[in-house]
Design a protein around this motif. Structure first.
Motif, PDB file in Angstrom:
ATOM      1  N   ILE A  57      -5.758   8.104   5.493  1.00 36.17           N
ATOM      2  CA  ILE A  57      -6.456   9.341   5.133  1.00 36.17           C
ATOM      3  C   ILE A  57      -7.642   9.002   4.224  1.00 36.17           C
ATOM      4  CG2 ILE A  57      -6.259  11.597   4.019  1.00 36.17           C
ATOM      5  CD1 ILE A  57      -4.660  11.369   6.617  1.00 36.17           C
ATOM      6  N   GLU A  58      -8.794   9.573   4.538  1.00 33.03           N
ATOM      7  CA  GLU A  58     -10.043   9.163   3.901  1.00 33.03           C
ATOM      8  C   GLU A  58     -10.871  10.383   3.513  1.00 33.03           C
ATOM      9  OE1 GLU A  58     -12.089   5.494   5.428  1.00 33.03           O
ATOM     10  OE2 GLU A  58     -13.561   6.929   6.154  1.00 33.03           O
ATOM     11  N   ILE A  59     -11.605  10.257   2.410  1.00 31.04           N
ATOM     12  CA  ILE A  59     -12.575  11.272   2.000  1.00 31.04           C
ATOM     13  C   ILE A  59     -13.965  10.758   2.351  1.00 31.04           C
ATOM     14  CG2 ILE A  59     -13.542  12.575   0.058  1.00 31.04           C
ATOM     15  CD1 ILE A  59     -10.869  11.853  -1.445  1.00 31.04           C
ATOM     16  N   GLY A  60     -14.735  11.557   3.102  1.00 30.48           N
ATOM     17  CA  GLY A  60     -16.084  11.134   3.477  1.00 30.48           C
ATOM     18  C   GLY A  60     -17.037  12.295   3.439  1.00 30.48           C
ATOM     19  N   ILE A  61     -18.264  12.027   3.841  1.00 31.35           N
ATOM     20  CA  ILE A  61     -19.287  13.067   3.865  1.00 31.35           C
ATOM     21  C   ILE A  61     -20.307  12.681   4.922  1.00 31.35           C
ATOM     22  CG2 ILE A  61     -20.606  11.969   2.001  1.00 31.35           C
ATOM     23  CD1 ILE A  61     -21.299  14.819   1.024  1.00 31.35           C
ATOM     24  N   ASN A  62     -20.793  13.667   5.643  1.00 29.53           N
ATOM     25  CA  ASN A  62     -21.698  13.417   6.753  1.00 29.53           C
ATOM     26  C   ASN A  62     -23.044  12.886   6.257  1.00 29.53           C
ATOM     27  OD1 ASN A  62     -22.679  13.330   9.320  1.00 29.53           O
ATOM     28  ND2 ASN A  62     -22.721  15.554   9.644  1.00 29.53           N
ATOM     29  N   MET A  63     -23.474  11.728   6.740  1.00 25.89           N
ATOM     30  CA  MET A  63     -24.785  11.152   6.441  1.00 25.89           C
ATOM     31  C   MET A  63     -25.015  10.887   4.957  1.00 25.89           C
ATOM     32  SD  MET A  63     -26.363  11.102   9.468  1.00 25.89           S
ATOM     33  CE  MET A  63     -28.147  11.247   9.323  1.00 25.89           C
ATOM     34  N   SER A  64     -23.939  10.721   4.186  1.00 27.18           N
ATOM     35  CA  SER A  64     -24.128  10.462   2.765  1.00 27.18           C
ATOM     36  C   SER A  64     -22.919   9.693   2.229  1.00 27.18           C
ATOM     37  CB  SER A  64     -24.312  11.789   2.034  1.00 27.18           C
ATOM     38  OG  SER A  64     -24.581  11.559   0.675  1.00 27.18           O
ATOM     39  N   VAL A 103       2.625  19.395   3.377  1.00 24.57           N
ATOM     40  CA  VAL A 103       3.148  18.213   2.692  1.00 24.57           C
ATOM     41  C   VAL A 103       2.336  17.946   1.440  1.00 24.57           C
ATOM     42  CG1 VAL A 103       4.053  17.046   4.756  1.00 24.57           C
ATOM     43  CG2 VAL A 103       1.665  16.679   4.063  1.00 24.57           C
ATOM     44  N   LYS A 104       2.957  17.228   0.515  1.00 24.04           N
ATOM     45  CA  LYS A 104       2.204  16.659  -0.599  1.00 24.04           C
ATOM     46  C   LYS A 104       2.384  15.149  -0.542  1.00 24.04           C
ATOM     47  CE  LYS A 104       1.401  16.523  -5.527  1.00 24.04           C
ATOM     48  NZ  LYS A 104       1.552  17.189  -6.840  1.00 24.04           N
ATOM     49  N   ALA A 105       1.255  14.429  -0.500  1.00 26.88           N
ATOM     50  CA  ALA A 105       1.299  12.966  -0.426  1.00 26.88           C
ATOM     51  C   ALA A 105       0.535  12.397  -1.609  1.00 26.88           C
ATOM     52  CB  ALA A 105       0.678  12.486   0.881  1.00 26.88           C
ATOM     53  N   CYS A 106       1.105  11.388  -2.250  1.00 30.39           N
ATOM     54  CA  CYS A 106       0.430  10.737  -3.376  1.00 30.39           C
ATOM     55  C   CYS A 106       0.371   9.232  -3.155  1.00 30.39           C
ATOM     56  CB  CYS A 106       1.161  11.031  -4.682  1.00 30.39           C
ATOM     57  SG  CYS A 106       0.973  12.745  -5.216  1.00 30.39           S
ATOM     58  N   GLY A 107      -0.809   8.656  -3.376  1.00 27.31           N
ATOM     59  CA  GLY A 107      -0.976   7.214  -3.220  1.00 27.31           C
ATOM     60  C   GLY A 107      -2.103   6.730  -4.102  1.00 27.31           C
ATOM     61  N   PHE A 158       0.860  -1.188   0.000  1.00 24.14           N
ATOM     62  CA  PHE A 158       0.000   0.000   0.000  1.00 24.14           C
ATOM     63  C   PHE A 158       0.892   1.233   0.000  1.00 24.14           C
ATOM     64  CE2 PHE A 158      -2.511  -2.984   2.849  1.00 24.14           C
ATOM     65  CZ  PHE A 158      -3.281  -3.471   1.815  1.00 24.14           C
ATOM     66  N   SER A 159       1.667   1.407  -1.052  1.00 27.32           N
ATOM     67  CA  SER A 159       2.677   2.459  -1.020  1.00 27.32           C
ATOM     68  C   SER A 159       2.087   3.833  -1.291  1.00 27.32           C
ATOM     69  CB  SER A 159       3.777   2.153  -2.024  1.00 27.32           C
ATOM     70  OG  SER A 159       3.222   2.137  -3.311  1.00 27.32           O
ATOM     71  N   TYR A 160       2.827   4.845  -0.859  1.00 21.56           N
ATOM     72  CA  TYR A 160       2.480   6.235  -1.134  1.00 21.56           C
ATOM     73  C   TYR A 160       3.764   7.032  -0.971  1.00 21.56           C
ATOM     74  CZ  TYR A 160       2.655   6.876   3.921  1.00 21.56           C
ATOM     75  OH  TYR A 160       3.071   6.904   5.224  1.00 21.56           O
ATOM     76  N   THR A 161       3.779   8.215  -1.536  1.00 19.16           N
ATOM     77  CA  THR A 161       4.953   9.081  -1.379  1.00 19.16           C
ATOM     78  C   THR A 161       4.567  10.261  -0.504  1.00 19.16           C
ATOM     79  OG1 THR A 161       4.355  10.371  -3.315  1.00 19.16           O
ATOM     80  CG2 THR A 161       5.808   8.473  -3.670  1.00 19.16           C
ATOM     81  N   LEU A 162       5.525  10.753   0.245  1.00 18.66           N
ATOM     82  CA  LEU A 162       5.271  11.893   1.126  1.00 18.66           C
ATOM     83  C   LEU A 162       6.403  12.888   0.941  1.00 18.66           C
ATOM     84  CD1 LEU A 162       3.367  12.920   3.414  1.00 18.66           C
ATOM     85  CD2 LEU A 162       4.971  11.918   5.027  1.00 18.66           C
ATOM     86  N   GLU A 163       6.036  14.106   0.580  1.00 15.54           N
ATOM     87  CA  GLU A 163       7.034  15.110   0.222  1.00 15.54           C
ATOM     88  C   GLU A 163       6.717  16.382   1.009  1.00 15.54           C
ATOM     89  OE1 GLU A 163       7.633  17.643  -3.965  1.00 15.54           O
ATOM     90  OE2 GLU A 163       6.331  15.886  -3.849  1.00 15.54           O
ATOM     91  N   ARG A 164       7.748  16.978   1.599  1.00 13.22           N
ATOM     92  CA  ARG A 164       7.547  18.214   2.345  1.00 13.22           C
ATOM     93  C   ARG A 164       7.591  19.394   1.371  1.00 13.22           C
ATOM     94  NH1 ARG A 164       7.709  19.767   8.007  1.00 13.22           N
ATOM     95  NH2 ARG A 164       7.698  17.516   8.286  1.00 13.22           N
ATOM     96  N   ILE A 165       6.516  20.151   1.264  1.00 15.50           N
ATOM     97  CA  ILE A 165       6.488  21.311   0.364  1.00 15.50           C
ATOM     98  C   ILE A 165       7.149  22.507   1.034  1.00 15.50           C
ATOM     99  CG2 ILE A 165       5.007  22.994  -0.762  1.00 15.50           C
ATOM    100  CD1 ILE A 165       3.032  20.765  -1.288  1.00 15.50           C
ATOM    101  N   ASN A 166       6.771  22.763   2.273  1.00 13.47           N
ATOM    102  CA  ASN A 166       7.444  23.792   3.065  1.00 13.47           C
ATOM    103  C   ASN A 166       7.302  23.410   4.537  1.00 13.47           C
ATOM    104  OD1 ASN A 166       4.960  24.734   4.147  1.00 13.47           O
ATOM    105  ND2 ASN A 166       4.644  26.001   2.319  1.00 13.47           N
ATOM    106  N   GLU A 185      -7.270   3.676  -8.144  1.00 10.35           N
ATOM    107  CA  GLU A 185      -6.985   4.942  -8.829  1.00 10.35           C
ATOM    108  C   GLU A 185      -6.031   5.812  -8.007  1.00 10.35           C
ATOM    109  OE1 GLU A 185     -11.341   5.245 -11.065  1.00 10.35           O
ATOM    110  OE2 GLU A 185     -10.567   6.962  -9.946  1.00 10.35           O
ATOM    111  N   ASP A 186      -5.306   6.679  -8.704  1.00  8.60           N
ATOM    112  CA  ASP A 186      -4.337   7.565  -8.053  1.00  8.60           C
ATOM    113  C   ASP A 186      -5.026   8.701  -7.311  1.00  8.60           C
ATOM    114  OD1 ASP A 186      -2.116   6.173  -9.051  1.00  8.60           O
ATOM    115  OD2 ASP A 186      -2.288   7.210 -10.982  1.00  8.60           O
ATOM    116  N   VAL A 187      -4.389   9.140  -6.247  1.00  8.54           N
ATOM    117  CA  VAL A 187      -4.897  10.283  -5.495  1.00  8.54           C
ATOM    118  C   VAL A 187      -3.708  11.042  -4.894  1.00  8.54           C
ATOM    119  CG1 VAL A 187      -5.246   8.849  -3.426  1.00  8.54           C
ATOM    120  CG2 VAL A 187      -6.474  11.009  -3.637  1.00  8.54           C
ATOM    121  N   CYS A 188      -3.767  12.383  -4.928  1.00  3.36           N
ATOM    122  CA  CYS A 188      -2.742  13.199  -4.273  1.00  3.36           C
ATOM    123  C   CYS A 188      -3.409  14.194  -3.335  1.00  3.36           C
ATOM    124  CB  CYS A 188      -1.904  13.970  -5.299  1.00  3.36           C
ATOM    125  SG  CYS A 188      -0.733  12.929  -6.185  1.00  3.36           S
TER     126      CYS A 188
END
Lengths: 278, 278, 278
Positions: free
Chosen positions: B243-250, B178-182, B166-174, B262-265
């Motif tokens: 890290i997860e994307i969700g929505i309240n009651m939906s 951070v910018k993380a891609c997985g 379950f790899s991902y990359t983690l990069e410090r922007i400042n 699929e890719d996500v950053c």
């Protein structure tokens, strides 16, 4: 040897994810001899009202001292409380959102504890989204091994918890007829539509007038959906004593397109004996 | 009296067919005192990647010496191997297709056996399509009654089994960002979209930039989906630390229409303490 | 200590409602030490034919003396009987609608009892729609604690119960080829289409002619669906020995759009050894 205790789970975690499995892992780590069963692993998502119905109609069939672990928890991670309730015959662990209310009132509340003792959480630092694993399951399992209820938190009174009821009105129209109004409380996977209307014996063979949404339906009152003809919506008292609309070998819900929470009224003849007994 | 052993099952056999029931029958015939539970009976069909996630996020909550029977097996009947793995705390039986890999590496591999001893199969002549019943279930059950691992087959090394991560990359922007891609690793039945991105503490209250497919979304970072407003997609660390994307009651999944794999950053502010600790 | 008995449940009650949970409550109240498992909690609604298949293909994998509680009961509350059957190795409790028939005949009937003794019902006054809870579950549980079968009701003969079979015809076309005709008996959640055709060894690698609805398909005979190419419908003997149409990593049922109960014929080459053995 102590008798094995039973934890009966009701969640909306579903059968595809690993949330219920994780609950079971947590429970068994604390009490390897526990007997775990489900009222349902797949209650309707976030739906406290239907969750309350599923608990209320089934709990009384379980053996004395069963611990009910009830997790329908749209407010997880917010300010809502976690509670533990001892009633006359059972134990209940759940978020304080009303899901327990009709049931614990019916079985008579002995004691309500607001859960706060982190010693009985999965760990000191818990998640914000999975209190089933972090709080409710460990507490249920610690109860099963005999931890004293008072150590889980502070006792609170019935007036402090969230209420919920399956109310309906019942009005006598004349000597033979009643009008009852309530709500659609549950639609099962067969498509049968249960209402909150109950404790009334309708006279079978007669027609009843059912109003829901903008519809007026004249339905035959029968003993069981299996007495219905093909494509005939019928009205009967379901296995839990709630008045229900169903159809033989098909789905009433698909035909009527209604939802839980909607209003419903029924005008129907009552049985002679229920008439005389008034 | 010996303590009851637990077999925890993860399959894509579903809840409607009799495949899981048959597994349980086979297991109990060999060990009638076994305790059987499910991580899930209904993992996504043929999907090794999501099966690996379901195992990896839940196994650690089970008691020591639990035997995990993991059957997501699109290659059944072909040349793929059947393996048995002993790790620091657990036992695993599965097809060698990567489904175990992240988990057994995490819990430290003691021993890997390529299963080949037909004496422990359901019968000498086995089917080509139901190795769950014919090989995996009997082997898991024989482990539970104490059969020595070495008799099931030949020991092989970690380098010989199929990998998956379950790899991902983690990069410090400042200093603060951070910018993380997985990848999208799992969509649960609520429609929450988990990513492979983890081990990073995002600062709540801030906006994060999420890129997936051709979409760029600005999502608020919250502690729990329950903090989201109506119709507001939010970003949070799920109950398993992903890290997860969700929505309240939906359902976030219904709204975004994405798929696992699929890719996500994500570009986001990190918590001050995680900043200082670097 | 007595060995724990197992009750294996097959119902169409589903995983979302509380009907199976209620069954379990009732069973455990009578026998707290029972081991409860499921052939499936979610057989197809009202479908006796597919329920019979699910039972018939799995029962033999369960340990001796398992009690099967089988509730697919479209006729609940009507005149249909409730029966209890002892076979050579097992016990069965079910409505008398044919769902048990192929299985009890195969395992050899010892005794059939028409259940009528209300002493073993949940209560004297039972519902018209939930005999699973009121009759079948209590009877199964009383059997598990050793109640003598004869006290549940009157013994009846095999000729008095409802028949059902998975028939098919098998015709030799020439030395190498057969034509078999039967019905679609089950479509599983992967979309694999099982037929009633069985006990015939098809020669792998050859093409078979499959007729169903108005379609004629030329399908390759393989050992396992996993040998199929992308988008290639294939024919093989499934894990239970029934000839099945499947497709690698996809759903044959979605592609063909057929239903259980429909006719199907297959013309195919048979294996040389099965040829010689005739």
């Amino acid at each position: 040897m102590l008798k094995r205790r039973t934890i009966a789970i009701l969640t909306d975690y579903g059968v595809s994810d690993n949330y219920n499995g994780t609950l079971e892992g947590v429970i068994r780590k604390i009490n390897p001899d526990i007997d775990i069963t489900y009222i349902t692993p797949n209650a309707k998502n976030f739906n406290i009202f239907t969750g309350a119905y599923l608990l209320n109609t089934s709990y009384r069939y379980f053996k004395k001292n069963t611990i009910f672990l009830v997790i329908v928890d749209p407010g997880v991670g917010t300010q809502r409380n976690a509670i533990l309730v001892k009633t006359n015959n059972y134990y209940f662990v759940a978020p304080d959102n009303g899901v327990l209310y009709p049931t614990i009132v019916e079985d008579n509340i002995d004691k309500i504890i607001r859960i706060s003792n982190k010693k009985f959480y999965l760990s000191e630092s818990i998640s914000n989204t999975f209190h089933g694993r972090d709080i409710f399951a460990p507490v249920a399992s610690y109860i099963s091994v005999g931890v004293d209820l008072n150590v889980f938190g502070e006792e609170i009174s019935k007036s402090e918890i969230v209420k919920l009821d399956f109310s309906y009105t019942l009005e006598r129209i004349n000597e033979n007829k009643v009008k009852a109004c309530g709500k659609i409380v549950y639609i099962d996977h067969f498509g049968n539509i249960a209402t909150t209307i109950r404790n009334v014996k309708l006279r079978t063979g007669e027609k009843a007038l059912v109003s829901l949404r903008d519809k007026q339906l004249e339905l035959r009152v029968v003993r069981t959906f299996a007495e219905g003809k093909e494509n005939e919506l019928v009205l009967y008292s379901n296995g839990y004593g709630f008045i229900e609309i169903g159809i033989n070998m098909s789905s009433a819900s698909n035909i009527l397109g209604v939802k839980e929470g909607e209003d419903v009224c029924i005008e129907a003849y009552i049985q002679e004996d229920s008439n005389h007994s008034t």
